[in-house]
Write a protein that holds these residues in place. Structure first.
Motif, PDB file in Angstrom:
ATOM      1  N   ASP A 138       1.095  -1.125   0.077  1.00  0.00           N
ATOM      2  CA  ASP A 138      -0.021   0.156  -0.082  1.00  0.00           C
ATOM      3  C   ASP A 138       1.446   1.692   0.062  1.00  0.00           C
ATOM      4  OD1 ASP A 138      -2.751  -1.459   0.418  1.00  0.00           O
ATOM      5  OD2 ASP A 138      -2.062  -1.956   2.129  1.00  0.00           O
ATOM      6  N   ASP A 139       2.261   1.141   0.596  1.00  0.00           N
ATOM      7  CA  ASP A 139       3.036   2.184   0.032  1.00  0.00           C
ATOM      8  C   ASP A 139       3.484   2.525  -1.377  1.00  0.00           C
ATOM      9  OD1 ASP A 139       5.254   4.365  -0.071  1.00  0.00           O
ATOM     10  OD2 ASP A 139       5.135   3.793   2.496  1.00  0.00           O
ATOM     11  N   THR A 140       2.903   4.035  -1.800  1.00  0.00           N
ATOM     12  CA  THR A 140       3.668   3.844  -3.151  1.00  0.00           C
ATOM     13  C   THR A 140       5.081   3.960  -3.585  1.00  0.00           C
ATOM     14  OG1 THR A 140       3.942   6.422  -3.377  1.00  0.00           O
ATOM     15  CG2 THR A 140       2.057   5.904  -3.747  1.00  0.00           C
ATOM     16  N   CYS A 141       6.046   3.613  -2.369  1.00  0.00           N
ATOM     17  CA  CYS A 141       7.262   3.175  -3.674  1.00  0.00           C
ATOM     18  C   CYS A 141       7.006   2.015  -3.007  1.00  0.00           C
ATOM     19  CB  CYS A 141       8.387   3.513  -1.944  1.00  0.00           C
ATOM     20  SG  CYS A 141       8.888   5.613  -2.022  1.00  0.00           S
ATOM     21  N   TYR A 142       6.519   1.130  -3.350  1.00  0.00           N
ATOM     22  CA  TYR A 142       6.235  -0.732  -2.916  1.00  0.00           C
ATOM     23  C   TYR A 142       7.130  -1.050  -4.430  1.00  0.00           C
ATOM     24  CZ  TYR A 142       4.987  -5.484  -3.290  1.00  0.00           C
ATOM     25  OH  TYR A 142       4.696  -6.696  -3.669  1.00  0.00           O
ATOM     26  N   MET A 143       7.830  -2.557  -4.148  1.00  0.00           N
ATOM     27  CA  MET A 143       8.072  -2.665  -4.700  1.00  0.00           C
ATOM     28  C   MET A 143       8.341  -4.330  -5.176  1.00  0.00           C
ATOM     29  SD  MET A 143      12.345  -1.367  -5.774  1.00  0.00           S
ATOM     30  CE  MET A 143      12.280  -1.453  -7.915  1.00  0.00           C
ATOM     31  N   GLU A 144       7.678  -4.743  -6.013  1.00  0.00           N
ATOM     32  CA  GLU A 144       7.525  -6.331  -5.835  1.00  0.00           C
ATOM     33  C   GLU A 144       8.407  -7.369  -6.171  1.00  0.00           C
ATOM     34  OE1 GLU A 144       4.402  -9.606  -8.966  1.00  0.00           O
ATOM     35  OE2 GLU A 144       5.587  -7.680  -9.451  1.00  0.00           O
ATOM     36  N   LYS A 145       9.207  -7.247  -6.654  1.00  0.00           N
ATOM     37  CA  LYS A 145      10.794  -8.588  -6.594  1.00  0.00           C
ATOM     38  C   LYS A 145      11.432  -7.537  -5.501  1.00  0.00           C
ATOM     39  CE  LYS A 145      10.555  -8.921 -11.723  1.00  0.00           C
ATOM     40  NZ  LYS A 145      11.346  -9.650 -12.673  1.00  0.00           N
ATOM     41  N   GLU A 146      12.170  -8.576  -4.693  1.00  0.00           N
ATOM     42  CA  GLU A 146      12.881  -9.031  -3.453  1.00  0.00           C
ATOM     43  C   GLU A 146      14.313  -8.772  -4.179  1.00  0.00           C
ATOM     44  OE1 GLU A 146      13.964  -9.535   0.016  1.00  0.00           O
ATOM     45  OE2 GLU A 146      11.774  -9.553  -0.769  1.00  0.00           O
ATOM     46  N   GLU A 147      14.434  -9.508  -5.220  1.00  0.00           N
ATOM     47  CA  GLU A 147      16.032  -8.581  -5.320  1.00  0.00           C
ATOM     48  C   GLU A 147      16.001  -7.113  -5.525  1.00  0.00           C
ATOM     49  OE1 GLU A 147      15.251 -10.059  -9.965  1.00  0.00           O
ATOM     50  OE2 GLU A 147      16.618 -11.329  -8.682  1.00  0.00           O
ATOM     51  N   ASP A 148      15.227  -6.553  -6.642  1.00  0.00           N
ATOM     52  CA  ASP A 148      14.964  -5.546  -6.540  1.00  0.00           C
ATOM     53  C   ASP A 148      15.090  -4.775  -5.550  1.00  0.00           C
ATOM     54  OD1 ASP A 148      14.844  -5.903  -9.270  1.00  0.00           O
ATOM     55  OD2 ASP A 148      11.987  -5.428  -9.356  1.00  0.00           O
ATOM     56  N   ARG A 149      14.330  -4.526  -4.714  1.00  0.00           N
ATOM     57  CA  ARG A 149      14.569  -4.458  -3.058  1.00  0.00           C
ATOM     58  C   ARG A 149      15.907  -4.652  -2.904  1.00  0.00           C
ATOM     59  NH1 ARG A 149       9.400  -6.455  -2.197  1.00  0.00           N
ATOM     60  NH2 ARG A 149      10.164  -8.607  -1.073  1.00  0.00           N
ATOM     61  N   ASN A 150      15.916  -5.412  -2.564  1.00  0.00           N
ATOM     62  CA  ASN A 150      18.096  -5.921  -2.526  1.00  0.00           C
ATOM     63  C   ASN A 150      18.693  -4.889  -3.025  1.00  0.00           C
ATOM     64  OD1 ASN A 150      16.682  -8.198  -0.498  1.00  0.00           O
ATOM     65  ND2 ASN A 150      17.327  -9.305  -1.961  1.00  0.00           N
ATOM     66  N   GLU A 151      18.239  -4.957  -3.876  1.00  0.00           N
ATOM     67  CA  GLU A 151      19.605  -3.490  -5.218  1.00  0.00           C
ATOM     68  C   GLU A 151      19.548  -2.433  -4.447  1.00  0.00           C
ATOM     69  OE1 GLU A 151      22.450  -2.578  -7.011  1.00  0.00           O
ATOM     70  OE2 GLU A 151      22.211  -4.426  -6.668  1.00  0.00           O
ATOM     71  N   TYR A 152      18.010  -1.980  -4.652  1.00  0.00           N
ATOM     72  CA  TYR A 152      17.731  -0.559  -4.735  1.00  0.00           C
ATOM     73  C   TYR A 152      17.669  -0.080  -3.590  1.00  0.00           C
ATOM     74  CZ  TYR A 152      17.620  -1.783  -9.543  1.00  0.00           C
ATOM     75  OH  TYR A 152      17.819  -2.941 -10.801  1.00  0.00           O
ATOM     76  N   VAL A 153      17.309  -0.350  -2.587  1.00  0.00           N
ATOM     77  CA  VAL A 153      17.342  -0.127  -1.010  1.00  0.00           C
ATOM     78  C   VAL A 153      17.940  -0.937  -0.140  1.00  0.00           C
ATOM     79  CG1 VAL A 153      15.274   0.496   0.481  1.00  0.00           C
ATOM     80  CG2 VAL A 153      14.387  -0.581  -1.670  1.00  0.00           C
ATOM     81  N   LEU A 154      18.230  -1.817  -0.115  1.00  0.00           N
ATOM     82  CA  LEU A 154      19.317  -1.847   1.030  1.00  0.00           C
ATOM     83  C   LEU A 154      21.019  -1.956   0.452  1.00  0.00           C
ATOM     84  CD1 LEU A 154      17.817  -5.407   2.421  1.00  0.00           C
ATOM     85  CD2 LEU A 154      17.476  -3.172   3.020  1.00  0.00           C
ATOM     86  N   ASN A 155      20.913  -2.243  -0.863  1.00  0.00           N
ATOM     87  CA  ASN A 155      22.395  -2.443  -1.065  1.00  0.00           C
ATOM     88  C   ASN A 155      23.194  -1.199  -0.601  1.00  0.00           C
ATOM     89  OD1 ASN A 155      24.947  -3.071  -1.957  1.00  0.00           O
ATOM     90  ND2 ASN A 155      24.538  -3.528  -3.450  1.00  0.00           N
ATOM     91  N   ASP A 156      24.263  -1.392   0.167  1.00  0.00           N
ATOM     92  CA  ASP A 156      25.068   0.628   0.336  1.00  0.00           C
ATOM     93  C   ASP A 156      26.155  -0.026  -0.092  1.00  0.00           C
ATOM     94  OD1 ASP A 156      26.082  -1.854   1.428  1.00  0.00           O
ATOM     95  OD2 ASP A 156      26.577  -0.929   3.752  1.00  0.00           O
ATOM     96  N   SER A 200      23.546   3.244 -18.568  1.00  0.00           N
ATOM     97  CA  SER A 200      23.726   2.126 -18.122  1.00  0.00           C
ATOM     98  C   SER A 200      23.423   2.508 -16.522  1.00  0.00           C
ATOM     99  CB  SER A 200      24.887   2.246 -18.068  1.00  0.00           C
ATOM    100  OG  SER A 200      25.333   2.221 -19.774  1.00  0.00           O
ATOM    101  N   THR A 201      23.441   1.823 -15.730  1.00  0.00           N
ATOM    102  CA  THR A 201      23.572   1.344 -14.241  1.00  0.00           C
ATOM    103  C   THR A 201      23.703   0.078 -13.674  1.00  0.00           C
ATOM    104  OG1 THR A 201      21.722   1.692 -12.867  1.00  0.00           O
ATOM    105  CG2 THR A 201      20.757   0.083 -14.002  1.00  0.00           C
ATOM    106  N   LYS A 202      24.019  -0.475 -12.348  1.00  0.00           N
ATOM    107  CA  LYS A 202      24.754  -0.950 -12.324  1.00  0.00           C
ATOM    108  C   LYS A 202      23.657  -2.409 -12.411  1.00  0.00           C
ATOM    109  CE  LYS A 202      26.488  -3.327  -7.676  1.00  0.00           C
ATOM    110  NZ  LYS A 202      25.267  -4.499  -7.638  1.00  0.00           N
ATOM    111  N   LYS A 203      23.926  -3.677 -12.187  1.00  0.00           N
ATOM    112  CA  LYS A 203      23.232  -4.616 -12.445  1.00  0.00           C
ATOM    113  C   LYS A 203      22.919  -5.086 -10.835  1.00  0.00           C
ATOM    114  CE  LYS A 203      25.083  -7.423 -16.769  1.00  0.00           C
ATOM    115  NZ  LYS A 203      25.911  -7.995 -17.232  1.00  0.00           N
ATOM    116  N   ILE A 204      21.865  -6.020 -10.937  1.00  0.00           N
ATOM    117  CA  ILE A 204      21.850  -6.361  -9.770  1.00  0.00           C
ATOM    118  C   ILE A 204      22.562  -7.575  -9.869  1.00  0.00           C
ATOM    119  CG2 ILE A 204      19.562  -7.774  -8.473  1.00  0.00           C
ATOM    120  CD1 ILE A 204      17.474  -6.481 -10.565  1.00  0.00           C
TER     121      ILE A 204
END
Length: 623
Positions: free
Chosen positions: A195-213, A475-479
């Motif tokens: 329900d958050d407008t920032c919702y990302m469906e795929k776990e691998e996307d969240r790991n890369e674009y939110v959690l990866n430092d 270009s952007t970084k691959k997951i």
């Protein structure tokens, strides 16, 4: 909360000391005329280790007891429950005890402005994530376990938390006892919440674009791409605090419900990362080559150090260029829970006049030959910006997903140096009436180059156009590529395609296709300025030079000259002399020094539609 506080009873120093020790310096404000049976809060446990693990926030410095030796703070994502235990001085009785939990952000909370929430204890779970909720999970003796739900559109920031006990004294006056939890509760965006407008469906996307430092930024040119490892460091000391401060500064120091909206949050971040406006921004941009008083932009390799220096010195950090602005933006966005990535556009156009084209102007010199004038529009070897992921309730359906923001100060947007968010989908289609700054970003990736001879009196004669030079190998970084927690190997650095994802197709249809040309036509309709109706001059010859990007220092300059007879008259053409001008330029396209000019006799004769290829070389001793 000032409006809830009452005068403390007169106590002797020994009693005050004893109560403070029992409550571990937590604060309870007690009014006079208190009945003996009134329930009191002794302490509150926010279960920081367990909650932060569930909310994917356990790596933040303020939540990590292994790194932070001081007071821990809770960091939770909105729209998701977190656990709380309250210890009272006697068992809680839901039929007789009037308990309220109060959450507040800002100096003076308001229910109507959604900066204040007053929760009663409930017996059942909320049906959705649209509102605050506090449900009793269980009770054991004097302890009550609760699950607290924050709304999926909650204002993000540092919230205070109080427990209010309300009672009627022996004079029939309603009184309140306020227990103040001593630390802030940090609430951030939640890409895990549907329900958050920032919702990302795929776990691998969240790991890369939110959690990866850790990650990369890409530099160089379309023909020679370089990889620069980068530590974003959103979990490092003070980074969350700095990011929340920047957000408040960006909104003028006021707490507003705009701080719940990813559209406005991302736009504000792009504004405060640069220091061009009077907003105490993070980075000072410098493209002069003189970096006295600061560090060269190329010397930075991490965002956290920049943000920590900004906090320590209490002034903007010197100096940054586009990739530094982008990398700092990644750190701030990810710290606040917003999915974000760095994106590099090779052959990036900079449209300065709102024409949605790159306009090259020529004038005849005293010998009657056309010479290019220096103008505002330019093409950079590369430019780096950001994409953030969220839905766009302010746009028609279908324009959510990746949104471009750009903290590099180039042009003002609504009076300040910021850019975006612009829907990548809208950019691809050339639908540029949608906010924010879609026309500017479209020109960066898909502008046509149009050449004009300046005739005087605001008259311009079209000389030709180039439709395929702008927007290359975006270009952007691959997951899960490269230095995902393990550091980048030399092989990854010198083989960028091992860790580079090409996202050009997200921004434009295949070059020269009907769909791409239609997008350009749609875009030009929204131009703020034009040199007049462009009527292309008759076609004659098409000349291209290739492979010039891969020349190394000290090598001969060898190019392939491709000449094609495309004359509308279909007559034979003779090409006797090839004139080449070579400029030394910065990556922003600004020429440095005088041009080196060569006139080479090549002697080519071509029938209509015939093409000739010829290698032409200039020795390094001549350059």
């Amino acid at each position: 909360m000032a409006w809830l506080k009452r005068a403390r009873k007169t106590m002797n120093e020994e009693k005050i000391k004893k109560e403070e020790e029992e409550r571990e310096k937590d604060v309870e404000i007690i009014p006079e005329n208190e009945p003996i049976e009134v329930i009191h809060v002794k302490w509150v446990d926010l279960h920081i280790p367990a909650n932060t693990k569930d909310h994917h926030t356990n790596r933040y410095y303020v939540t990590d007891k292994n790194r932070n030796k001081g007071k821990l703070e809770l960091v939770v994502r909105r729209g998701q429950e977190f656990k709380m235990t309250i210890l009272f001085d006697r068992p809680y009785d839901k039929n007789n005890d009037d308990i309220k939990l109060v959450f507040e952000i800002g100096l003076k909370g308001s229910l109507t402005k959604e900066t204040l929430a007053m929760l009663e204890l409930e017996d059942k779970q909320a049906e959705n994530t649209d509102d605050w909720n506090a449900r009793v999970l269980g009770q054991k003796g004097n302890e009550v376990e609760l699950m607290i739900l924050t709304p999926n559109d909650c204002i993000i920031g540092e919230w205070t938390f109080d427990v209010i006990t309300q009672f009627v004294d022996n004079k029939d006056v309603v009184n309140q006892i306020c227990y103040e939890y001593p630390e802030n509760i940090n609430i951030i965006l939640n890409p895990w919440c549907k329900d958050d407008t920032c919702y990302m469906e795929k776990e691998e996307d969240r790991n890369e674009y939110v959690l990866n430092d850790d990650g990369y930024v890409f530099q160089g040119s379309a023909g020679q791409i370089y990889t620069k490892p980068w530590h974003f460091g959103q979990y490092d000391k003070d980074i969350l605090d700095i990011s929340l401060r920047l957000l408040r500064v960006g909104f003028g120091g006021n707490i507003t419900n705009k701080m719940a909206d990813p559209v406005m949050i991302s736009r504000t971040i792009a504004m405060v990362v640069n220091a061009c406006d009077e907003d105490e921004g993070v980075l000072v941009g410098n493209w002069s080559g003189d970096y006295e008083g600061g560090r060269t932009p190329s010397s930075w390799s991490g965002s956290a150090k920049i943000l920590q220096k900004f906090l320590k010195d209490k002034q903007s950090v010197k100096y940054g260029q586009c990739w530094v602005f982008s990398a700092v933006t990644v750190a701030v966005c990810r710290a606040l829970g917003m999915p974000c990535r760095s994106v590099t556009n090779f052959g990036s156009a900079h449209d300065t006049d709102g024409s949605v084209t790159i306009d090259w102007l020529y004038e005849k010199n005293e010998h009657g030959k056309l010479e290019k004038k220096s103008g505002g529009d330019s093409i950079w070897n590369f430019h780096v910006w950001n994409e953030c992921w969220f839905e766009r309730p302010d746009l028609p359906p279908g324009y959510g997903g990746w949104q471009v923001i750009d903290a590099t100060p180039q042009e003002r947007s609504e009076g300040v140096f910021t850019c975006g968010p612009a829907s990548v989908t809208a950019i691809k289609k050339g639908e540029l009436s949608m906010p924010y700054d879609a026309a500017f970003v479209f020109a960066e990736v898909n502008a046509d180059i149009k050449k004009f001879e300046v005739l005087g009196g605001y008259q311009f004669d079209p000389l030709g156009e180039i439709t395929d030079r702008v927007g290359k190998k975006i270009s952007t970084k691959k997951i899960r590529s490269g230095n995902d927690g393990e550091g980048a190997s030399l092989r990854n650095l010198f083989d960028p395609d091992r860790n580079r994802e090409d996202v050009t197709c997200n921004y434009k249809f295949p070059e020269g296709s009907k769909e791409e040309r239609k997008a350009v036509e749609n875009a030009v309709k929204h131009a703020q300025f034009s040199y007049g109706d462009y009527v292309a001059p008759p076609k004659d010859l098409e000349v291209k030079l290739t492979d010039i990007d891969r020349v190394m220092i000290g090598e001969d300059l060898t190019v392939e000259v491709i000449v094609k007879n495309i004359s509308e008259s279909k007559e034979r053409r003779t090409i006797s002399v090839l004139t080449v001008e070579i400029y030394c330029c910065t990556y922003t396209g600004e020429p440095v020094g005088e041009a080196i000019k060569f006139d080479e006799h090549i002697g080519i004769e071509l029938n209509y539609n015939e093409c000739s290829r010829k290698l032409q070389s200039w020795g390094s001793n001549r350059l």
